[in-house]
Design a protein around this motif. Structure first.
Motif, short mmCIF file in Angstrom:
data_model
loop_
_atom_site.label_atom_id
_atom_site.label_comp_id
_atom_site.label_asym_id
_atom_site.label_seq_id
_atom_site.Cartn_x
_atom_site.Cartn_y
_atom_site.Cartn_z
N PRO A 1 0.78 -1.23 0.00
CA PRO A 1 0.00 0.00 0.00
C PRO A 1 0.81 1.28 0.00
O PRO A 1 0.26 2.37 -0.13
CB PRO A 1 -0.78 -0.11 1.30
CG PRO A 1 0.13 -0.89 2.19
CD PRO A 1 0.85 -1.85 1.32
N GLY B 1 -0.02 -1.54 -6.97
CA GLY B 1 -0.25 -1.24 -5.55
C GLY B 1 -0.92 -2.44 -4.89
O GLY B 1 -1.67 -3.18 -5.54
N GLY B 2 -0.65 -2.64 -3.61
CA GLY B 2 -1.31 -3.72 -2.87
C GLY B 2 -0.95 -5.07 -3.46
O GLY B 2 0.23 -5.37 -3.68
N ASP B 3 -1.97 -5.87 -3.72
CA ASP B 3 -1.77 -7.19 -4.33
C ASP B 3 -2.38 -7.17 -5.73
O ASP B 3 -3.44 -6.59 -5.94
CB ASP B 3 -2.47 -8.25 -3.47
CG ASP B 3 -2.27 -9.63 -4.06
OD1 ASP B 3 -1.24 -10.24 -3.76
OD2 ASP B 3 -3.13 -10.08 -4.84
N VAL C 1 -5.96 -8.63 -6.13
CA VAL C 1 -7.10 -8.06 -5.40
C VAL C 1 -7.44 -6.73 -6.06
O VAL C 1 -6.70 -5.76 -5.93
CB VAL C 1 -6.79 -7.85 -3.90
CG1 VAL C 1 -7.99 -7.26 -3.18
CG2 VAL C 1 -6.37 -9.16 -3.24
N PHE C 2 -8.51 -6.70 -6.82
CA PHE C 2 -8.93 -5.51 -7.57
C PHE C 2 -7.75 -4.89 -8.32
O PHE C 2 -7.59 -3.67 -8.33
CB PHE C 2 -9.60 -4.48 -6.65
CG PHE C 2 -10.76 -5.07 -5.90
CD1 PHE C 2 -11.81 -5.65 -6.59
CD2 PHE C 2 -10.79 -5.08 -4.52
CE1 PHE C 2 -12.88 -6.22 -5.91
CE2 PHE C 2 -11.85 -5.65 -3.83
CZ PHE C 2 -12.90 -6.23 -4.53
N THR D 1 -2.26 -6.45 0.61
CA THR D 1 -3.38 -5.70 0.04
C THR D 1 -3.84 -4.59 0.99
O THR D 1 -3.65 -4.67 2.21
CB THR D 1 -4.54 -6.66 -0.32
OG1 THR D 1 -5.49 -5.95 -1.09
CG2 THR D 1 -5.21 -7.25 0.91
N ALA D 2 -4.43 -3.53 0.38
CA ALA D 2 -4.76 -2.32 1.16
C ALA D 2 -5.63 -2.62 2.38
O ALA D 2 -5.43 -2.02 3.44
CB ALA D 2 -5.42 -1.29 0.26
N CYS E 1 -4.19 -1.28 5.74
CA CYS E 1 -4.87 -0.13 6.35
C CYS E 1 -5.44 -0.51 7.71
O CYS E 1 -5.38 0.26 8.68
CB CYS E 1 -5.98 0.39 5.44
SG CYS E 1 -5.32 1.12 3.94
N TYR F 1 -12.95 -1.18 -1.31
CA TYR F 1 -11.92 -0.54 -2.12
C TYR F 1 -12.62 0.47 -3.03
O TYR F 1 -13.79 0.28 -3.39
CB TYR F 1 -11.19 -1.56 -3.00
CG TYR F 1 -10.29 -2.51 -2.23
CD1 TYR F 1 -10.82 -3.50 -1.41
CD2 TYR F 1 -8.91 -2.45 -2.37
CE1 TYR F 1 -9.99 -4.38 -0.72
CE2 TYR F 1 -8.07 -3.33 -1.70
CZ TYR F 1 -8.62 -4.29 -0.87
OH TYR F 1 -7.81 -5.16 -0.20
N MET F 2 -11.88 1.48 -3.48
CA MET F 2 -12.35 2.45 -4.49
C MET F 2 -13.70 3.06 -4.10
O MET F 2 -14.60 3.16 -4.92
CB MET F 2 -12.46 1.75 -5.85
CG MET F 2 -11.12 1.27 -6.37
SD MET F 2 -11.23 0.34 -7.90
CE MET F 2 -11.56 -1.31 -7.30
N ILE G 1 -9.64 4.90 6.10
CA ILE G 1 -8.20 5.12 6.21
C ILE G 1 -7.72 5.69 4.88
O ILE G 1 -7.75 5.02 3.85
CB ILE G 1 -7.45 3.81 6.54
CG1 ILE G 1 -7.96 3.25 7.86
CG2 ILE G 1 -5.95 4.06 6.68
CD1 ILE G 1 -8.85 2.07 7.73
N GLY H 1 -3.35 5.06 3.59
CA GLY H 1 -2.93 4.11 4.62
C GLY H 1 -1.46 3.75 4.50
O GLY H 1 -0.93 3.59 3.41
N PRO I 1 -6.20 7.59 -2.37
CA PRO I 1 -6.76 6.28 -2.05
C PRO I 1 -7.20 6.20 -0.58
O PRO I 1 -6.52 6.69 0.31
CB PRO I 1 -5.58 5.33 -2.29
CG PRO I 1 -4.37 6.15 -1.96
CD PRO I 1 -4.72 7.57 -2.36
N ALA I 2 -8.36 5.61 -0.40
CA ALA I 2 -8.84 5.41 0.96
C ALA I 2 -9.56 4.07 1.05
O ALA I 2 -10.17 3.62 0.08
CB ALA I 2 -9.77 6.54 1.36
N1 SAH Z 1 -4.60 -4.05 -5.78
C1 SAH Z 1 -4.80 -3.06 -4.73
C2 SAH Z 1 -6.15 -2.38 -4.87
C3 SAH Z 1 -6.30 -1.56 -6.11
S1 SAH Z 1 -7.84 -0.77 -6.18
C4 SAH Z 1 -4.65 -3.70 -3.36
O1 SAH Z 1 -4.57 -4.94 -3.27
O2 SAH Z 1 -4.58 -2.98 -2.38
C5 SAH Z 1 -7.44 0.81 -5.55
C6 SAH Z 1 -8.02 1.01 -4.17
O3 SAH Z 1 -7.24 0.37 -3.19
C7 SAH Z 1 -8.08 2.44 -3.73
O4 SAH Z 1 -9.18 3.12 -4.29
C8 SAH Z 1 -8.22 2.28 -2.24
O5 SAH Z 1 -9.52 1.93 -1.89
C9 SAH Z 1 -7.32 1.09 -1.98
N2 SAH Z 1 -5.97 1.51 -1.58
C10 SAH Z 1 -4.82 1.24 -2.20
N3 SAH Z 1 -3.75 1.76 -1.53
C11 SAH Z 1 -4.27 2.38 -0.46
C12 SAH Z 1 -3.71 3.10 0.63
N4 SAH Z 1 -2.39 3.30 0.75
N5 SAH Z 1 -4.55 3.59 1.57
C13 SAH Z 1 -5.87 3.39 1.48
N6 SAH Z 1 -6.45 2.72 0.49
C14 SAH Z 1 -5.67 2.21 -0.47
#
Ligand code: SAH
Length: 489
Positions: free
Chosen positions: A225, A302-304, A307-308, A332-333, A337, A383-384, A410, A413, A440-441
């Motif tokens: 994240p 970002g994240g995994d 996952v989205f 993943t976020a 978070c 998410y999103m 968050i 995060g 992103p939140a």
């Molecule tokens: N593949 C990513 C998600 C991508 S979709 C994962 O696994 O985390 C994008 C969404 O992820 C953002 O709109 C938000 O909801 C969330 N997100 C990603 N990074 C974030 C962060 N640092 N803090 C809060 N939400 C985050």
């Protein structure tokens, strides 16, 4: 150079360890693993040392140090807690020109034991000559993260095939290229994926034909994240090795800074006005064209990635085009978070399941989804959701979710600018608007969200709380703001 580095062959050679405590035990362990014949002199032994003695893996000299113990030794390690005794042993050993290490005492020692990164048969030794053990440990950690554990198998494989490689590639330059290919290419990837037979097969196949240009491949990397500390070792390695980095906007600059200096970085996030499918098509085309040119492409998300993250579609595309790939999972976020906001996603008393969901969906496809989101004992992670908060709040409440269900949002995060907003579902959208929550939140909804103010630990208001608590003159109420922010930078 203050110390001359050397790797000693102690196979079958006698080494004296004076002392029988935990420090001696550690030294004995590594001496035994190098095949030394270990003699331990001490009136007492730890249980594991006692075991070694009973199994005849070491010789135990039961008693206090005597100078004749030094006879016929190759090396000496003094690991007693008595500095005078250590000093005496060091003087006697040095008189006999025996190299001695006095544990944690560089002044008395004539050799030092470095920190090592063990990828046997590859061993990397690090020493600060006793000046900065903490720095040496840091360097070791860095190096640990650079080399996957499979590098040891790779070195063994290369050693086994050395004569064949020499024969098939008599020219030095060609041989060097071959070894580069071996280290960076599919053989190393197969070993990382625990496929030793496949690795050997690939090596033999490559040896039997003239050297070709390297095969391109793609690694799909989940970069977490934002906090670089949440990268996995595999992700860091991919960043260090990739020729081309295709990254989303969500990947933080601190993470991209860790990439190989000469790697080409291309941001492939959605451009203003571009639709998602066009962005995706552009990413597919970029991955394919670079991999076809033999390059190692890191597709960093970002994240995994699963996952989205549309990671699945990207792999389907690569498989269709026969481009080899591997996948590195990321934090993943929702998990990150929750952790950084002090929200346990499950809790014996409040939540028995977690649901990762997106607020980017159409309500007509949702009745079943929504129905299953109503359980009080489930944590929902959206998410999103920033642009959909009003819709989310209203829809959940309309379908029967109680208005007093706690939420935590968050924003950013795990990053220095993280903010956490919390409150009750009824009023969530207004509160988020008032505090100008931006993407992103992550939106967490469920009873566990109410634990955020109690369990917070990251961010300035957590630090302020600690300061307040240590200030006895400070009234606790004076820090509780009227609004619902609990941690912001
Ligand atoms: N593949 C990513 C998600 C991508 S979709 C994962 O696994 O985390 C994008 C969404 O992820 C953002 O709109 C938000 O909801 C969330 N997100 C990603 N990074 C974030 C962060 N640092 N803090 C809060 N939400 C985050």
């Amino acid at each position: 150079m203050k110390l001359y580095p050397l790797f000693a062959d102690l196979q079958g050679r006698r080494v004296l360890v004076v002392g029988g405590g935990p420090v001696a035990e550690r030294k004995v362990k590594s001496l035994l693993s190098s095949g030394a014949q270990v003699i331990v002199g001490s009136p007492t032994l730890t249980d594991p040392l006692q075991n070694h003695a009973q199994q005849r893996e070491i010789v135990h000299l039961n008693g206090c140090f005597e100078p004749h113990w030094l006879d016929a030794m190759w090396l000496v390690i003094a690991a007693t807690e008595d500095r005078d005794l250590n000093q005496r042993i060091a003087a006697l050993a040095t008189e006999r020109r025996l190299l001695i290490n006095v544990v944690d005492d560089p002044v008395l020692s004539t050799f030092q034991v470095p920190s090592i990164v063990d990828r046997a048969p590859l061993t990397i030794a690090i020493s600060s000559a006793g000046h900065a053990p903490v720095l040496a440990r840091r360097v070791r950690e860095r190096i640990e993260s650079l080399f996957d554990h499979s590098i040891g198998s790779l070195v063994s494989l290369a050693a086994r095939y050395r004569p064949s490689i020499r024969k098939a590639r008599p020219d030095l330059r060609q041989r060097r290229e071959f070894y580069d290919w071996l280290l960076d290419g599919p053989v190393s990837a197969a070993l990382r994926q625990q496929q030793p037979k496949q690795a050997e097969h690939l090596l033999e196949a490559a040896l039997s034909q003239p050297l070709k240009s390297p095969q391109g491949r793609v690694v799909l990397v989940g970069a977490g994240p934002g906090d670089p500390g949440l990268l996995t070792l595999n992700a860091l390695r991919a960043l260090n090795e990739a020729d081309i980095i295709l990254h989303d906007r969500l990947v933080s600059p601190a993470i991209l800074d860790l990439a190989r200096r000469d790697a080409v970085q291309i941001e492939v996030g959605k451009r203003p006005g571009e639709n998602h499918d066009h962005t995706q098509a552009r990413i597919h085309a970029l991955m394919l064209s670079h991999a076809s040119q033999g390059q190692f492409v890191a597709r960093v998300k970002g994240g995994d990635a699963f996952v989205f993250g549309r990671g699945g579609e990207e792999l389907e595309f690569l498989r269709e085009h026969n481009v080899p790939y591997e996948v590195v999972p990321g934090v993943t976020a929702a998990l990150a978070c929750a952790a950084y906001a002090g929200v346990p996603l499950t809790h014996r008393d409040y939540a028995q399941s977690v649901r990762l969901a997106t607020a980017h969906c159409r309500e007509d496809t949702l009745p079943d989804e929504l129905a299953s989101m109503l359980s009080e004992n489930q944590t929902l992670a959206f998410y999103m959701a920033v642009g959909q908060l009003e819709w989310l709040e209203q829809t959940l409440i309309r379908h029967g979710k109680p208005g007093d269900t706690p939420f935590a949002i968050i924003e950013n995060g795990t990053r220095p600018e993280q903010r956490v907003l919390h409150g009750n579902l009824l009023g969530m959208a207004i509160s988020a608007r008032e505090h100008q929550i931006v993407s992103p939140a992550m939106v967490l909804i469920g009873k566990v969200a109410a634990l955020a103010p109690k369990l917070e630990w990251f961010g300035t208001s957590a630090a302020a709380r600690v300061a307040d608590e240590t200030d006895l003159l400070h009234e606790p109420e004076s820090r509780s703001e009227a609004d619902s922010f609990i941690a912001c930078a």
